[in-house]
Design a protein around this motif. Structure first.
Motif, short mmCIF file in Angstrom:
data_model
loop_
_atom_site.label_atom_id
_atom_site.label_comp_id
_atom_site.label_asym_id
_atom_site.label_seq_id
_atom_site.Cartn_x
_atom_site.Cartn_y
_atom_site.Cartn_z
N UNK A 99 -3.13 8.52 -4.81
CA UNK A 99 -2.73 7.82 -6.03
C UNK A 99 -3.25 8.52 -7.27
N UNK A 100 -2.72 8.12 -8.43
CA UNK A 100 -3.20 8.64 -9.71
C UNK A 100 -4.25 7.74 -10.33
N UNK A 101 -4.75 6.79 -9.54
CA UNK A 101 -5.81 5.88 -9.99
C UNK A 101 -6.85 5.78 -8.88
N UNK A 102 -8.10 5.51 -9.25
CA UNK A 102 -9.11 5.30 -8.20
C UNK A 102 -8.90 3.95 -7.51
N UNK A 103 -9.37 3.85 -6.28
CA UNK A 103 -9.38 2.57 -5.58
C UNK A 103 -10.84 2.15 -5.44
N UNK A 104 -11.07 0.83 -5.52
CA UNK A 104 -12.44 0.32 -5.58
C UNK A 104 -12.72 -0.65 -4.45
N UNK A 150 -9.17 9.12 -7.70
CA UNK A 150 -7.77 9.53 -7.56
C UNK A 150 -7.72 10.96 -7.03
N UNK A 151 -6.76 11.21 -6.14
CA UNK A 151 -6.58 12.54 -5.59
C UNK A 151 -7.76 13.08 -4.81
N UNK A 174 0.85 -1.19 0.00
CA UNK A 174 0.00 0.00 0.00
C UNK A 174 0.89 1.24 0.00
N UNK A 175 0.72 2.07 -1.03
CA UNK A 175 1.46 3.33 -1.14
C UNK A 175 0.47 4.42 -1.52
N UNK A 212 -9.27 -2.59 -3.82
CA UNK A 212 -8.84 -3.23 -5.05
C UNK A 212 -8.38 -2.18 -6.07
N UNK A 213 -7.34 -2.57 -6.82
CA UNK A 213 -6.92 -1.83 -8.01
C UNK A 213 -6.68 -2.88 -9.09
#
Length: 156
Positions: free
Chosen positions: A59-64, A95-96, A32-33, A120-121
């Protein structure tokens, strides 16, 4: 003879690799970062302070499928104390962005306040425990929280 036939059929049809249990060493190490849990001071008056706990996605991506369990535990006046375990679920944290997890009572700051996060990613699961140690939510640990833009304490 029927018992032997059933055993033989069971043995022949059973895929050996599919049912082999996985060991912890066989699982990928999903670290996890860029995810934080923060306790922020919302409002302050002469009588009281209002605090909230936030999940921050840096992160630069969404987490689900985000699942968070929270609980407090420790000792108060020499007596073991546990709070109720609460569960929170968010389908997506963009993200963000951030999500409000829960309000937190100032009286629990003398306990360990644990937030266990799973998400999840791209179909991969990640999880991490964030623990605010007793008396760690104090003025000298305050920072300006990213994304939330409030003052508080953050664990990254």
């Amino acid at each position: 003879m029927n018992g032997l036939i059933r055993f033989r059929n069971y043995s022949l049809n059973r895929p050996t690799q599919l049912n082999k249990p996985k060991m912890i060493k066989d699982l990928p190490e999903n670290i996890v970062k860029d995810i934080a849990v923060a306790v922020a001071l919302e409002k302050e008056s002469a009588e009281s302070k209002i605090w909230y706990v936030y999940l921050i996605n840096l992160k630069n991506v969404p987490i689900e499928n985000v699942l968070i369990t929270s609980k407090g535990y420790g000792e108060k006046d020499g007596t073991p104390v546990k709070t109720s375990t609460l569960r929170h679920m968010f389908p997506v944290v963009d993200k963000g962005s951030y999500k409000l997890i829960e309000p937190i009572d100032e009286q629990t700051f003398g306990l360990n306040n644990e937030y266990w996060l799973s998400y999840y990613i791209d179909g991969n699961i990640y999880d991490k425990k964030f623990i605010f140690l007793p008396e760690s939510i104090v003025d000298m640990n305050f920072i300006k929280l990213p994304v939330v833009n409030k003052v508080g304490v953050m664990i990254l």
